[in-house]
Design a protein around this motif. Structure first.
Motif, PDB file in Angstrom:
ATOM      1  N   SER A  43       0.744  -1.235   0.082  1.00 34.11           N
ATOM      2  CA  SER A  43       0.005  -0.018   0.193  1.00 34.11           C
ATOM      3  C   SER A  43       0.945   1.252   0.076  1.00 34.11           C
ATOM      4  O   SER A  43       0.248   2.276  -0.446  1.00 34.11           O
ATOM      5  CB  SER A  43      -0.853  -0.033   1.284  1.00 34.11           C
ATOM      6  N   CYS A  44       2.088   1.427   0.172  1.00 31.61           N
ATOM      7  CA  CYS A  44       2.892   2.156   0.440  1.00 31.61           C
ATOM      8  C   CYS A  44       4.140   2.494  -0.449  1.00 31.61           C
ATOM      9  O   CYS A  44       4.586   1.217  -0.810  1.00 31.61           O
ATOM     10  CB  CYS A  44       3.438   2.389   1.818  1.00 31.61           C
ATOM     11  N   PRO A  45       4.714   3.522  -0.918  1.00 31.00           N
ATOM     12  CA  PRO A  45       5.803   3.672  -1.485  1.00 31.00           C
ATOM     13  C   PRO A  45       6.942   2.926  -0.576  1.00 31.00           C
ATOM     14  O   PRO A  45       6.830   3.163   0.562  1.00 31.00           O
ATOM     15  CB  PRO A  45       6.109   4.890  -1.789  1.00 31.00           C
ATOM     16  N   GLN A  46       7.972   2.363  -1.384  1.00 34.88           N
ATOM     17  CA  GLN A  46       9.269   1.635  -0.746  1.00 34.88           C
ATOM     18  C   GLN A  46       9.816   2.625   0.282  1.00 34.88           C
ATOM     19  O   GLN A  46      10.014   2.231   1.372  1.00 34.88           O
ATOM     20  CB  GLN A  46      10.024   1.112  -1.754  1.00 34.88           C
ATOM     21  N   GLN A  47       9.822   3.865  -0.285  1.00 39.31           N
ATOM     22  CA  GLN A  47      10.576   4.664   0.762  1.00 39.31           C
ATOM     23  C   GLN A  47       9.900   5.340   2.049  1.00 39.31           C
ATOM     24  O   GLN A  47      10.571   5.600   3.038  1.00 39.31           O
ATOM     25  CB  GLN A  47      11.112   6.146  -0.046  1.00 39.31           C
ATOM     26  N   TRP A  48       8.635   5.195   1.911  1.00 33.87           N
ATOM     27  CA  TRP A  48       7.771   5.596   2.756  1.00 33.87           C
ATOM     28  C   TRP A  48       7.849   4.327   3.976  1.00 33.87           C
ATOM     29  O   TRP A  48       7.877   4.628   5.211  1.00 33.87           O
ATOM     30  CB  TRP A  48       6.409   5.658   2.711  1.00 33.87           C
ATOM     31  N   VAL A  49       7.814   2.982   3.480  1.00 31.82           N
ATOM     32  CA  VAL A  49       8.078   1.742   4.233  1.00 31.82           C
ATOM     33  C   VAL A  49       9.194   1.822   5.086  1.00 31.82           C
ATOM     34  O   VAL A  49       9.359   1.564   6.485  1.00 31.82           O
ATOM     35  CB  VAL A  49       7.941   0.562   3.313  1.00 31.82           C
ATOM     36  N   LYS A  50      10.264   2.411   4.625  1.00 27.62           N
ATOM     37  CA  LYS A  50      11.670   2.339   5.191  1.00 27.62           C
ATOM     38  C   LYS A  50      11.567   3.536   6.252  1.00 27.62           C
ATOM     39  O   LYS A  50      11.914   3.153   7.298  1.00 27.62           O
ATOM     40  CB  LYS A  50      12.634   2.665   3.975  1.00 27.62           C
ATOM     41  N   TYR A  51      10.969   4.676   5.673  1.00 29.40           N
ATOM     42  CA  TYR A  51      10.771   5.769   6.739  1.00 29.40           C
ATOM     43  C   TYR A  51       9.970   5.433   7.917  1.00 29.40           C
ATOM     44  O   TYR A  51      10.307   5.584   9.108  1.00 29.40           O
ATOM     45  CB  TYR A  51      10.161   7.067   6.447  1.00 29.40           C
ATOM     46  N   PHE A  52       8.599   4.857   7.570  1.00 25.77           N
ATOM     47  CA  PHE A  52       7.891   4.523   8.723  1.00 25.77           C
ATOM     48  C   PHE A  52       8.355   3.270   9.869  1.00 25.77           C
ATOM     49  O   PHE A  52       8.385   3.309  10.950  1.00 25.77           O
ATOM     50  CB  PHE A  52       6.440   3.923   8.366  1.00 25.77           C
ATOM     51  N   ASP A  81      11.031   2.411  15.077  1.00 27.93           N
ATOM     52  CA  ASP A  81      12.111   2.080  15.936  1.00 27.93           C
ATOM     53  C   ASP A  81      12.493   3.316  16.920  1.00 27.93           C
ATOM     54  O   ASP A  81      12.430   3.267  18.299  1.00 27.93           O
ATOM     55  CB  ASP A  81      13.109   1.590  15.277  1.00 27.93           C
ATOM     56  N   PHE A  82      12.430   4.455  16.411  1.00 23.10           N
ATOM     57  CA  PHE A  82      12.734   5.550  17.163  1.00 23.10           C
ATOM     58  C   PHE A  82      11.411   5.968  18.057  1.00 23.10           C
ATOM     59  O   PHE A  82      12.002   6.210  19.509  1.00 23.10           O
ATOM     60  CB  PHE A  82      12.848   6.784  16.388  1.00 23.10           C
ATOM     61  N   LEU A  83      10.299   5.811  17.894  1.00 25.76           N
ATOM     62  CA  LEU A  83       9.186   6.046  18.846  1.00 25.76           C
ATOM     63  C   LEU A  83       9.205   4.958  20.037  1.00 25.76           C
ATOM     64  O   LEU A  83       9.027   5.442  21.330  1.00 25.76           O
ATOM     65  CB  LEU A  83       7.870   6.169  17.848  1.00 25.76           C
ATOM     66  N   LYS A  84       9.460   3.828  19.775  1.00 24.25           N
ATOM     67  CA  LYS A  84       9.700   2.772  20.699  1.00 24.25           C
ATOM     68  C   LYS A  84      10.832   2.961  21.492  1.00 24.25           C
ATOM     69  O   LYS A  84      10.821   2.811  22.779  1.00 24.25           O
ATOM     70  CB  LYS A  84       9.680   1.358  20.176  1.00 24.25           C
ATOM     71  N   PHE A  85      11.869   3.340  21.055  1.00 23.21           N
ATOM     72  CA  PHE A  85      13.195   3.663  21.826  1.00 23.21           C
ATOM     73  C   PHE A  85      12.729   4.817  22.693  1.00 23.21           C
ATOM     74  O   PHE A  85      12.970   4.742  23.820  1.00 23.21           O
ATOM     75  CB  PHE A  85      14.419   3.952  20.936  1.00 23.21           C
ATOM     76  N   LYS A  86      12.295   5.870  22.247  1.00 20.60           N
ATOM     77  CA  LYS A  86      11.883   6.964  22.800  1.00 20.60           C
ATOM     78  C   LYS A  86      10.975   6.731  24.268  1.00 20.60           C
ATOM     79  O   LYS A  86      11.008   7.324  25.315  1.00 20.60           O
ATOM     80  CB  LYS A  86      11.240   8.130  22.120  1.00 20.60           C
TER      81      LYS A  86
END
Length: 79
Positions: A43-52, A57-62
């Motif tokens: 459903s998402c462009p590949q770059q968006w998948v990588k970004y999300f 990961d960042f949000l879980k770490f935070k």
């Protein structure tokens, strides 16, 4: 590559949200979310998948850091 339409963006975000919800509910066994992962990727462009993926990961770490949970040290490979 043309920018995604409003409907395509919404479908991507919905697929991402469903996948992330599944991951939150199945923290011990992420394999239960394989179908939702496939839907998210289709459903998402590949770059968006990588970004999300990086964003999650960042949000879980935070979240863990702010809760005072200790974080394991990550060693980087020497070049």
């Amino acid at each position: 590559m043309a920018a995604p339409t409003m409907k395509e963006r919404q479908a991507c975000w919905d697929a991402r949200d469903e996948y992330w919800k599944c991951l939150d509910e199945n923290t011990e066994d992420a394999s239960q979310c394989k179908k939702l992962r496939s839907s998210f990727e289709s459903s998402c462009p590949q770059q968006w998948v990588k970004y999300f993926d990086k964003r999650r990961d960042f949000l879980k770490f935070k979240e863990e850091f702010e809760a005072g949970k200790p974080q394991p040290l990550r060693r980087t490979a020497k070049s």
